[in-house]
Write a protein that holds these residues in place. Structure first.
Motif, PDB file in Angstrom:
ATOM      1  N   LEU A  30       0.822  -1.207   0.000  1.00  0.00           N
ATOM      2  CA  LEU A  30       0.000   0.000   0.000  1.00  0.00           C
ATOM      3  C   LEU A  30       0.855   1.256   0.000  1.00  0.00           C
ATOM      4  CD1 LEU A  30      -2.659  -1.054   2.679  1.00  0.00           C
ATOM      5  CD2 LEU A  30      -2.867  -1.175   0.177  1.00  0.00           C
ATOM      6  N   ASN A  31       0.400   2.259  -0.712  1.00  0.00           N
ATOM      7  CA  ASN A  31       1.096   3.544  -0.773  1.00  0.00           C
ATOM      8  C   ASN A  31       0.218   4.617  -0.137  1.00  0.00           C
ATOM      9  OD1 ASN A  31       2.452   5.895  -1.340  1.00  0.00           O
ATOM     10  ND2 ASN A  31       2.376   5.681  -3.566  1.00  0.00           N
ATOM     11  N   PRO A  32       0.541   5.047   1.100  1.00  0.00           N
ATOM     12  CA  PRO A  32      -0.292   6.053   1.775  1.00  0.00           C
ATOM     13  C   PRO A  32      -0.299   7.406   1.068  1.00  0.00           C
ATOM     14  CG  PRO A  32       1.730   5.685   2.988  1.00  0.00           C
ATOM     15  CD  PRO A  32       1.674   4.623   1.935  1.00  0.00           C
ATOM     16  N   GLY A  33       0.673   7.637   0.207  1.00  0.00           N
ATOM     17  CA  GLY A  33       0.728   8.890  -0.535  1.00  0.00           C
ATOM     18  C   GLY A  33      -0.149   8.909  -1.762  1.00  0.00           C
ATOM     19  N   GLY A  34      -0.828   7.799  -2.022  1.00  0.00           N
ATOM     20  CA  GLY A  34      -1.676   7.720  -3.202  1.00  0.00           C
ATOM     21  C   GLY A  34      -0.891   7.301  -4.433  1.00  0.00           C
ATOM     22  N   THR A  35      -1.567   6.672  -5.373  1.00  0.00           N
ATOM     23  CA  THR A  35      -0.950   6.253  -6.626  1.00  0.00           C
ATOM     24  C   THR A  35      -0.994   7.424  -7.592  1.00  0.00           C
ATOM     25  OG1 THR A  35      -1.865   4.044  -6.189  1.00  0.00           O
ATOM     26  CG2 THR A  35      -0.933   4.458  -8.386  1.00  0.00           C
ATOM     27  N   ASP A  36       0.167   7.979  -7.915  1.00  0.00           N
ATOM     28  CA  ASP A  36       0.213   9.239  -8.660  1.00  0.00           C
ATOM     29  C   ASP A  36      -0.582   9.212  -9.952  1.00  0.00           C
ATOM     30  OD1 ASP A  36       1.761  10.459  -6.745  1.00  0.00           O
ATOM     31  OD2 ASP A  36       3.662  10.100  -7.768  1.00  0.00           O
ATOM     32  N   ASP A  37      -0.381   8.168 -10.768  1.00  0.00           N
ATOM     33  CA  ASP A  37      -1.063   8.166 -12.068  1.00  0.00           C
ATOM     34  C   ASP A  37      -2.573   8.015 -11.913  1.00  0.00           C
ATOM     35  OD1 ASP A  37      -0.672   5.517 -11.183  1.00  0.00           O
ATOM     36  OD2 ASP A  37      -0.799   4.725 -13.228  1.00  0.00           O
ATOM     37  N   VAL A  38      -3.010   7.307 -10.874  1.00  0.00           N
ATOM     38  CA  VAL A  38      -4.442   7.146 -10.634  1.00  0.00           C
ATOM     39  C   VAL A  38      -5.065   8.473 -10.203  1.00  0.00           C
ATOM     40  CG1 VAL A  38      -6.170   6.063  -9.140  1.00  0.00           C
ATOM     41  CG2 VAL A  38      -4.276   4.701 -10.052  1.00  0.00           C
ATOM     42  N   VAL A  39      -4.449   9.123  -9.223  1.00  0.00           N
ATOM     43  CA  VAL A  39      -4.970  10.392  -8.718  1.00  0.00           C
ATOM     44  C   VAL A  39      -4.930  11.464  -9.803  1.00  0.00           C
ATOM     45  CG1 VAL A  39      -4.639  12.241  -7.014  1.00  0.00           C
ATOM     46  CG2 VAL A  39      -4.330   9.833  -6.350  1.00  0.00           C
ATOM     47  N   ASP A  40      -3.807  11.561 -10.502  1.00  0.00           N
ATOM     48  CA  ASP A  40      -3.669  12.579 -11.544  1.00  0.00           C
ATOM     49  C   ASP A  40      -4.691  12.382 -12.655  1.00  0.00           C
ATOM     50  OD1 ASP A  40      -1.581  13.634 -10.115  1.00  0.00           O
ATOM     51  OD2 ASP A  40      -0.008  12.789 -11.382  1.00  0.00           O
ATOM     52  N   HIS A  41      -4.896  11.131 -13.049  1.00  0.00           N
ATOM     53  CA  HIS A  41      -5.877  10.850 -14.112  1.00  0.00           C
ATOM     54  C   HIS A  41      -7.281  11.244 -13.670  1.00  0.00           C
ATOM     55  CE1 HIS A  41      -8.302   8.759 -17.102  1.00  0.00           C
ATOM     56  NE2 HIS A  41      -8.922   8.156 -16.105  1.00  0.00           N
ATOM     57  N   ALA A  42      -7.679  10.853 -12.466  1.00  0.00           N
ATOM     58  CA  ALA A  42      -9.034  11.123 -11.999  1.00  0.00           C
ATOM     59  C   ALA A  42      -9.293  12.618 -11.867  1.00  0.00           C
ATOM     60  CB  ALA A  42      -9.277  10.420 -10.663  1.00  0.00           C
ATOM     61  N   VAL A  43      -8.325  13.348 -11.331  1.00  0.00           N
ATOM     62  CA  VAL A  43      -8.494  14.793 -11.164  1.00  0.00           C
ATOM     63  C   VAL A  43      -8.512  15.492 -12.516  1.00  0.00           C
ATOM     64  CG1 VAL A  43      -7.471  16.897 -10.234  1.00  0.00           C
ATOM     65  CG2 VAL A  43      -7.476  14.810  -8.858  1.00  0.00           C
ATOM     66  N   THR A  44      -7.569  15.137 -13.376  1.00  0.00           N
ATOM     67  CA  THR A  44      -7.480  15.787 -14.684  1.00  0.00           C
ATOM     68  C   THR A  44      -8.710  15.508 -15.530  1.00  0.00           C
ATOM     69  OG1 THR A  44      -5.067  15.631 -14.653  1.00  0.00           O
ATOM     70  CG2 THR A  44      -6.105  16.022 -16.777  1.00  0.00           C
ATOM     71  N   ALA A  45      -9.154  14.253 -15.561  1.00  0.00           N
ATOM     72  CA  ALA A  45     -10.329  13.905 -16.357  1.00  0.00           C
ATOM     73  C   ALA A  45     -11.564  14.620 -15.848  1.00  0.00           C
ATOM     74  CB  ALA A  45     -10.542  12.392 -16.343  1.00  0.00           C
ATOM     75  N   SER A  46     -11.664  14.793 -14.543  1.00  0.00           N
ATOM     76  CA  SER A  46     -12.846  15.437 -13.966  1.00  0.00           C
ATOM     77  C   SER A  46     -12.940  16.901 -14.352  1.00  0.00           C
ATOM     78  CB  SER A  46     -12.817  15.306 -12.439  1.00  0.00           C
ATOM     79  OG  SER A  46     -12.893  13.962 -12.057  1.00  0.00           O
ATOM     80  N   ARG A  47     -11.832  17.502 -14.732  1.00  0.00           N
ATOM     81  CA  ARG A  47     -11.862  18.910 -15.142  1.00  0.00           C
ATOM     82  C   ARG A  47     -12.610  19.097 -16.448  1.00  0.00           C
ATOM     83  NH1 ARG A  47      -5.915  21.521 -13.879  1.00  0.00           N
ATOM     84  NH2 ARG A  47      -5.633  20.628 -11.808  1.00  0.00           N
TER      85      ARG A  47
END
Length: 236
Positions: free
Chosen positions: A199-216
């Motif tokens: 587990l990565n407590p800092g979040g999975t960068d590509d997952v978080v970045d994709h979700a935020v960017t796509a939501s824009r």
């Protein structure tokens, strides 16, 4: 779609954003419709053509925010097969989106404003989402044996919601650090030993970045129950 209808949609969205900027700065009881219309450079008559009153406008902001946030949560979930990592990534995604998007941020705050009626449109589906992901983690032997699901669910929901309400615009880096610290302290106490190392407590960068960017760039189209266990429907 005709030109007049397109213009009406643009006007409504401009009013929603202007309202979100006011609600992000003022609490519900202090916010004034004249300030919203002035910020949008429109007359109060134009505002009332689209929204009957302040509560109608606030509800529209909450509804749009709910759609944006839960769609982002679903995007983060769909890119993750591990329930505890999915929960971590979703929290980071929502935190980043709240820091970036004033409509999402204002909607969450309005939904937690005790001077309004008709609240709790965020907390119930978020509770259901957390509960189902933790249930799945238990079924997949990802949770430590001593963990009580009911208490754990309440703890995660309370902590993450409280952090979300406190988020201000432009705090993306600080919010990422805050959520990372939360999960660094929390995951070792709830994850099974064989699961914790992956587990990565800092979040999975590509997952978080994709979700935020796509939501824009995803337009929000109101639907019945858009915020209702949006992640849970795929977690069963």
């Amino acid at each position: 779609m005709g030109l007049q209808q397109e213009r009406a949609i643009r006007t409504r969205r401009l009013l929603l954003r202007s309202a979100a900027e006011i609600f992000d700065r003022e609490d519900y009881s202090s916010a004034r419709l004249c300030d919203v219309s002035a910020r949008a450079n429109m007359s109060t008559g134009a505002l009332h053509f689209h929204f009957a009153n302040k509560e109608d406008l606030a509800q529209a902001v909450v509804s749009e925010a709910r759609g944006i946030l839960w769609r982002a949560a679903r995007l983060a979930y769909e890119r993750n097969s591990k329930p505890l990592q999915a929960l971590t990534d979703i929290s980071h995604t929502l935190g980043q989106l709240l820091a970036w998007d004033v409509v999402s941020r204002a909607g969450l705050r309005l939904d937690n404003d005790r001077s309004r009626k008709g609240r709790s449109q965020f907390i119930h589906p978020w509770h259901a989402c957390v509960q189902r992901l933790l249930d799945r983690a238990r079924r997949e032997d990802g949770l430590a044996g001593h963990v009580q699901l009911r208490g754990l669910t309440c703890a995660v929901v309370t902590a993450t919601t409280g952090m979300g309400v406190l988020i201000k615009g432009g705090e993306g880096d600080r919010i990422r650090t805050a959520f990372t610290g939360f999960w660094q302290g929390f995951l070792p106490g709830i994850a099974a030993p064989d699961t914790l190392g992956g587990l990565n407590p800092g979040g999975t960068d590509d997952v978080v970045d994709h979700a935020v960017t796509a939501s824009r760039y995803l337009p929000y189209v109101p639907e019945n129950g858009v915020g209702r266990e949006v992640v849970a429907s795929r977690a069963r």
